[in-house]
Scaffold this active site. Structure first.
Site, PDB file in Angstrom:
ATOM      1  N   CYS A   1      37.313  30.890 -22.547  1.00  0.00           N
ATOM      2  CA  CYS A   1      36.148  30.422 -21.793  1.00  0.00           C
ATOM      3  C   CYS A   1      34.885  30.417 -22.650  1.00  0.00           C
ATOM      4  CB  CYS A   1      35.932  31.318 -20.579  1.00  0.00           C
ATOM      5  SG  CYS A   1      34.472  30.881 -19.605  1.00  0.00           S
TER       6      CYS A   1
ATOM      7  N   ARG B   1      20.711  14.831 -15.092  1.00  0.00           N
ATOM      8  CA  ARG B   1      21.592  15.767 -14.404  1.00  0.00           C
ATOM      9  C   ARG B   1      21.354  17.190 -14.889  1.00  0.00           C
ATOM     10  NH1 ARG B   1      23.893  12.403 -17.835  1.00  0.00           N
ATOM     11  NH2 ARG B   1      25.513  12.981 -19.314  1.00  0.00           N
TER      12      ARG B   1
ATOM     13  N   ARG C   1      20.242  19.782 -19.564  1.00  0.00           N
ATOM     14  CA  ARG C   1      20.573  19.307 -20.903  1.00  0.00           C
ATOM     15  C   ARG C   1      20.385  17.793 -21.023  1.00  0.00           C
ATOM     16  NH1 ARG C   1      25.174  21.701 -21.215  1.00  0.00           N
ATOM     17  NH2 ARG C   1      24.457  23.435 -22.484  1.00  0.00           N
ATOM     18  N   TYR C   2      20.732  17.059 -19.983  1.00  0.00           N
ATOM     19  CA  TYR C   2      20.609  15.604 -19.967  1.00  0.00           C
ATOM     20  C   TYR C   2      19.498  15.214 -19.001  1.00  0.00           C
ATOM     21  CZ  TYR C   2      25.362  15.965 -21.859  1.00  0.00           C
ATOM     22  OH  TYR C   2      26.458  16.287 -22.610  1.00  0.00           O
TER      23      TYR C   2
ATOM     24  N   CYS D   1      39.891  32.843 -18.116  1.00  0.00           N
ATOM     25  CA  CYS D   1      40.567  32.173 -19.222  1.00  0.00           C
ATOM     26  C   CYS D   1      40.048  32.766 -20.526  1.00  0.00           C
ATOM     27  CB  CYS D   1      40.291  30.678 -19.178  1.00  0.00           C
ATOM     28  SG  CYS D   1      40.724  29.899 -17.602  1.00  0.00           S
TER      29      CYS D   1
ATOM     30  N   ARG E   1      31.982  30.589 -21.571  1.00  0.00           N
ATOM     31  CA  ARG E   1      31.036  31.551 -20.992  1.00  0.00           C
ATOM     32  C   ARG E   1      31.704  32.912 -20.837  1.00  0.00           C
ATOM     33  NH1 ARG E   1      29.554  27.086 -17.111  1.00  0.00           N
ATOM     34  NH2 ARG E   1      27.800  26.020 -18.096  1.00  0.00           N
TER      35      ARG E   1
ATOM     36  N   LYS F   1      27.635  16.581 -24.907  1.00  0.00           N
ATOM     37  CA  LYS F   1      28.983  16.131 -25.263  1.00  0.00           C
ATOM     38  C   LYS F   1      28.952  14.768 -25.925  1.00  0.00           C
ATOM     39  CE  LYS F   1      31.191  18.468 -21.353  1.00  0.00           C
ATOM     40  NZ  LYS F   1      29.916  18.903 -20.695  1.00  0.00           N
TER      41      LYS F   1
ATOM     42  N   ASP G   1      31.555  19.299 -27.335  1.00  0.00           N
ATOM     43  CA  ASP G   1      30.240  19.749 -26.906  1.00  0.00           C
ATOM     44  C   ASP G   1      29.506  20.251 -28.149  1.00  0.00           C
ATOM     45  OD1 ASP G   1      28.198  20.368 -25.109  1.00  0.00           O
ATOM     46  OD2 ASP G   1      29.638  21.078 -23.616  1.00  0.00           O
TER      47      ASP G   1
ATOM     48  N   CYS H   1      35.057  34.365 -11.195  1.00  0.00           N
ATOM     49  CA  CYS H   1      36.143  33.379 -11.213  1.00  0.00           C
ATOM     50  C   CYS H   1      37.405  34.001 -10.621  1.00  0.00           C
ATOM     51  CB  CYS H   1      36.443  32.943 -12.643  1.00  0.00           C
ATOM     52  SG  CYS H   1      35.067  32.158 -13.491  1.00  0.00           S
TER      53      CYS H   1
ATOM     54  N   ASP I   1      35.540  25.004 -27.821  1.00  0.00           N
ATOM     55  CA  ASP I   1      34.220  25.369 -28.326  1.00  0.00           C
ATOM     56  C   ASP I   1      34.312  26.536 -29.312  1.00  0.00           C
ATOM     57  OD1 ASP I   1      32.701  23.516 -26.704  1.00  0.00           O
ATOM     58  OD2 ASP I   1      33.216  24.769 -24.990  1.00  0.00           O
TER      59      ASP I   1
END
Length: 342
Positions: free
Chosen positions: A107, A91, A87-88, A104, A109, A313, A306, A100, A269
């Site tokens: 989440c 990085r 995305r950047y 959560c 995702r 972000k 985001d 996981c 999000d």
């Protein structure tokens, strides 16, 4: 006590209120609540408990608005090869595993993770590593998922070593819930696997409420900090969990006490079925403004959004400068206003 993974197990444990919509909520995302998190739930105020709210499925998850998205931060649009997001310019995200220790309910995702989620095969992981090798502008690799610390220490160590061998990768960052929600996994072997020979490694700790930092979690974080691994905190601003100033202040103080530097406070999000968690940006700005007057700079997270669609972000914290450049005023941390030469 094992990790609870089904509606039937949650029901037997007294964590559910009957609702026919719960079956659909459970189908939309995997369930997992570790014994450590179960022990922290206040059964006397279950409907308002901030720990239960994060992990126990809710019928509200079946309410999906037109603004909510299956891929709210645009991972897929920025994924040149499987398991990698670029995305950047400097990085990339690398997602070696989609499992996981807990799931959560907010989440971003939530539709990608779970026991049925695919881990990258050896060939897919090599393709991702080859992409990183071929792009010398990549300075930082962020391991996410799923939770990278769910990998066996040997496999995790091999992945860290492979990234460490790419000389233009200066920083390896790992994002994890494990030290807080499944602290027994933070063994000497796992800590040793997080020690590259050359690159710097930073560990991002996801924690949303001070009560999550019980003694086992604090001990796990101490093992990591004592090993020289720098720790930074990531928190999601969630209605009914941490959206009041006293709770947020207590969390930031607890993180710093555990040698975790608060890094990001994420605006929630636009994830499908998570409207009951979201707060307004105005409310988030008011909270972060109040934190400025209560906590030292060491305990201040950056409030970020985001941008949907994969645009990255941006900080969305409150402003302290007046709008008139000819009569510049600055608001201090306590609400006072002061002239300053422009």
């Amino acid at each position: 006590m094992p990790t609870l993974r089904t509606l039937q197990e949650l029901d037997r444990d007294g964590l559910l209120s009957p609702d026919p919509r719960l079956a659909a909520a459970a189908q939309s995302m995997a369930i997992a609540i570790t014994p450590e998190m179960l022990a922290l739930i206040d059964r006397a105020r279950l409907a308002h408990d901030p720990i239960a709210r994060q992990f126990v499925p809710s019928a509200a998850e079946t309410d999906v608005s037109a603004d909510e998205l299956a891929d709210p931060i645009g991972d897929e649009a920025r994924s040149p090869v499987k398991g990698l997001v670029h995305r950047y310019p400097d990085r990339v995200l690398l997602k070696p595993i989609h499992v996981c220790p807990v799931y959560c309910r907010f989440c971003f995702r939530r539709e990608k993770v779970g026991p049925g989620g695919e881990a990258l095969s050896a060939a897919e992981l090599e393709t991702a590593l080859a992409y990183i090798r071929a792009h010398p502008e990549i300075w930082e690799v962020i391991l996410t998922g799923g939770d990278p610390l769910m990998l066996a220490p040997r496999r995790l160590g091999e992945l860290i070593a492979a990234l460490d061998a790419i000389l233009h990768v200066a920083v390896i960052r790992v994002h994890s819930r494990v030290p807080v929600v499944d602290p027994g996994r933070v063994t000497e072997e796992l800590v040793a696997s997080l020690k590259p020979r050359r690159a710097s490694l930073w560990l991002g700790i996801h924690c949303n409420h001070a009560r999550e930092l019980a003694d086992p979690a604090r001990a796990a974080l101490a093992r990591l900090a004592d090993a020289g691994i720098p720790l930074m905190g990531q928190t999601v601003l969630l209605r009914g969990v941490n959206d009041d100033i006293e709770t947020l202040e207590a969390l930031m103080r607890a993180l710093v006490t555990c040698r975790v530097k608060p890094y990001y406070l994420h605006h929630p999000d636009l994830v499908r079925g998570t409207g009951h968690f979201r707060v307004s940006i105005e409310h988030g700005q008011a909270l972060t403004k109040a934190l400025r007057g209560r906590l030292s700079g060491l305990a201040q997270p950056t409030y970020v959004l985001d941008v949907p669609g994969g645009h990255g972000k941006v900080p969305i914290g409150p402003a302290y400068l007046g709008d008139d450049p000819s009569a510049l005023t600055i608001e201090d941390a306590f609400g006072g206003h002061h002239r300053y030469p422009g």
